[in-house]
Design a protein around this motif. Structure first.
Motif, short mmCIF file in Angstrom:
data_model
loop_
_atom_site.label_atom_id
_atom_site.label_comp_id
_atom_site.label_asym_id
_atom_site.label_seq_id
_atom_site.Cartn_x
_atom_site.Cartn_y
_atom_site.Cartn_z
N ILE A 121 0.81 -1.22 0.00
CA ILE A 121 0.00 0.00 0.00
C ILE A 121 0.84 1.26 0.00
O ILE A 121 0.56 2.20 -0.75
N LEU A 122 1.91 1.31 0.79
CA LEU A 122 2.54 2.59 1.13
C LEU A 122 3.95 2.80 0.59
O LEU A 122 4.49 3.91 0.73
N ASN A 123 4.55 1.81 -0.03
CA ASN A 123 5.95 1.94 -0.48
C ASN A 123 6.02 2.56 -1.88
O ASN A 123 5.72 1.89 -2.88
N ASP A 124 6.43 3.81 -1.96
CA ASP A 124 6.46 4.51 -3.25
C ASP A 124 7.62 4.05 -4.13
O ASP A 124 7.74 4.48 -5.28
N HIS A 125 8.49 3.19 -3.62
CA HIS A 125 9.55 2.62 -4.44
C HIS A 125 9.13 1.31 -5.09
O HIS A 125 9.87 0.75 -5.90
N PHE A 126 7.94 0.84 -4.73
CA PHE A 126 7.41 -0.42 -5.28
C PHE A 126 6.44 -0.09 -6.41
O PHE A 126 5.38 0.49 -6.17
N PRO A 127 6.77 -0.45 -7.65
CA PRO A 127 5.95 -0.03 -8.81
C PRO A 127 4.52 -0.54 -8.82
O PRO A 127 3.71 -0.04 -9.58
N ARG A 128 4.21 -1.52 -7.99
CA ARG A 128 2.84 -2.03 -7.96
C ARG A 128 2.12 -1.70 -6.65
O ARG A 128 1.06 -2.25 -6.35
N SER A 129 2.69 -0.80 -5.88
CA SER A 129 2.00 -0.39 -4.66
C SER A 129 0.85 0.55 -4.99
O SER A 129 0.82 1.17 -6.06
N VAL A 130 -0.08 0.67 -4.07
CA VAL A 130 -1.22 1.55 -4.27
C VAL A 130 -0.77 3.00 -4.37
O VAL A 130 -1.19 3.74 -5.26
N ILE A 131 0.13 3.42 -3.46
CA ILE A 131 0.55 4.83 -3.46
C ILE A 131 1.35 5.17 -4.72
O ILE A 131 1.21 6.26 -5.28
N TYR A 132 2.18 4.25 -5.18
CA TYR A 132 2.93 4.49 -6.42
C TYR A 132 1.96 4.71 -7.58
O TYR A 132 2.10 5.65 -8.37
N SER A 133 0.95 3.84 -7.68
CA SER A 133 -0.01 3.94 -8.78
C SER A 133 -0.83 5.22 -8.71
O SER A 133 -1.06 5.88 -9.72
N VAL A 134 -1.25 5.60 -7.49
CA VAL A 134 -2.05 6.82 -7.34
C VAL A 134 -1.21 8.05 -7.65
O VAL A 134 -1.69 9.01 -8.28
N ASN A 135 0.04 8.05 -7.23
CA ASN A 135 0.94 9.18 -7.54
C ASN A 135 1.11 9.34 -9.05
O ASN A 135 1.07 10.46 -9.58
N ARG A 136 1.31 8.23 -9.75
CA ARG A 136 1.50 8.30 -11.21
C ARG A 136 0.19 8.65 -11.91
O ARG A 136 0.20 9.38 -12.91
N LEU A 137 -0.91 8.17 -11.38
CA LEU A 137 -2.22 8.55 -11.91
C LEU A 137 -2.39 10.06 -11.84
O LEU A 137 -2.82 10.70 -12.81
N HIS A 138 -2.03 10.65 -10.70
CA HIS A 138 -2.15 12.10 -10.52
C HIS A 138 -1.21 12.84 -11.47
O HIS A 138 -1.60 13.83 -12.08
#
Length: 311
Positions: free
Chosen positions: A226-243
């Motif tokens: 959920i929270l690791n922005d260094h993991f390309p399949r995490s929720v936060i990584y995906s939401v950041n890139r979506l934004h």
């Protein structure tokens, strides 16, 4: 860009991302099924990626070859790899002028590969890992080709928006279903192979080993997915890139539509970004993941209404 074109690019990307997730999940779970033939069940995979009810999923749960056939080439399964690739190709064909020749070639090759009549025989008799690896490589070729050949314009933004919405939903779904096995009890002991296969199914096993030295713990698994922005399949990584990719669509002609969707993405981004494993557990992991998925569905629906002229 025409709304019809944006719609096709968006869904082409979502279908391809879903295909990749299905194939990776099938590959890792097949390997897991060989480690524990008697106790293994395909029901979690069927729950995530199909529309079968509990009775239908239970009937198929211990039939490994049957699951592979159903998930990869069954024309009656709307979420089979065959149907997903066919839909992606149809969307790509309708907007050939807006994607590169190389991308179209990748889609076309993947489509003809998954339609081979021999595929059913190979899945039934040969080593499925070899077949799944072949199909996964077609997907990887498509993603790599898209990245290095697609112009960085509106079309590329819609492709990435579709990709990261689908990926975030998948990661949340997989985590939710896996933790439902233990009734979301963070302290319940699970053997190493349980966490290993969960992380392998979303390509997060190696990163976990490098990040957490103390072995496998439920809290750390939740933190990474959920929270690791260094993991390309995490929720936060995906939401950041979506934004990031959605912000590129802003212009003077669509300020109100843009602001509506931007607010929704920003709200979800803030909620996930300022969460910790502890606050998630206090709220309830299932509730947190369900709300996150619902937010993503609403973002996708609003995006469709504002940009694709859906009613």
């Amino acid at each position: 860009m025409l709304s019809r074109v944006a719609d096709s690019l968006y869904w082409m990307s979502r279908y391809m991302e879903r295909t990749d997730g299905i194939l990776r999940m099938l590959k890792i779970n097949y390997a897991s099924s060989q480690d524990d033939v008697q106790a293994f069940s395909w029901k979690p995979v069927l729950k995530i990626f199909t529309f079968l009810n509990d009775e239908e999923a239970s009937a198929l749960a211990h039939n490994t070859r049957g699951v592979l056939q159903y998930m990869v080439i069954d024309k009656d399964n709307p979420n089979s790899v065959l149907n997903m690739v066919t839909l992606a190709r149809e969307n790509g064909r309708s907007v050939q002028d807006h994607i590169t020749k190389e991308m179209w070639q990748c889609l076309n090759d993947f489509y003809h590969t998954v339609r081979q009549e021999k595929l059913a025989e190979w899945l039934q008799k040969d080593d499925p890992i070899t077949i799944l690896d072949m199909l996964i490589k077609h997907g990887v070729l498509y993603f790599g080709t898209t990245d290095i050949t697609m112009a960085r314009g509106e079309g590329n933004s819609f492709i990435n928006i579709g990709k990261y919405i689908e990926r975030a939903i998948q990661s949340a779904d997989i985590l939710d279903v896996k933790f439902s096995d233990s009734n979301y009890d963070m302290d319940e002991a699970k053997d190493t192979t349980y966490w290993k296969y969960l992380l392998l199914s979303i390509s997060g096993y190696e990163l976990y080993l490098k990040t957490y030295r103390g072995g496998f713990e439920a809290r750390n698994v939740v933190g990474q997915v959920i929270l690791n922005d260094h993991f390309p399949r995490s929720v936060i990584y995906s939401v950041n890139r979506l934004h990031r990719y959605f912000e590129r669509l802003k212009n003077e002609r669509n300020v109100n539509d843009f602001n509506q969707v931007d607010f929704m993405i920003g709200k979800l981004k803030s909620k996930v970004k300022f969460s910790t494993p502890e606050t998630i557990f206090q709220e309830g992991l299932h509730q947190f993941l369900t709300e996150t998925k619902n937010d993503l569905y609403v973002i996708g629906k609003t995006l469709s209404q504002n940009y694709f002229s859906y009613t």
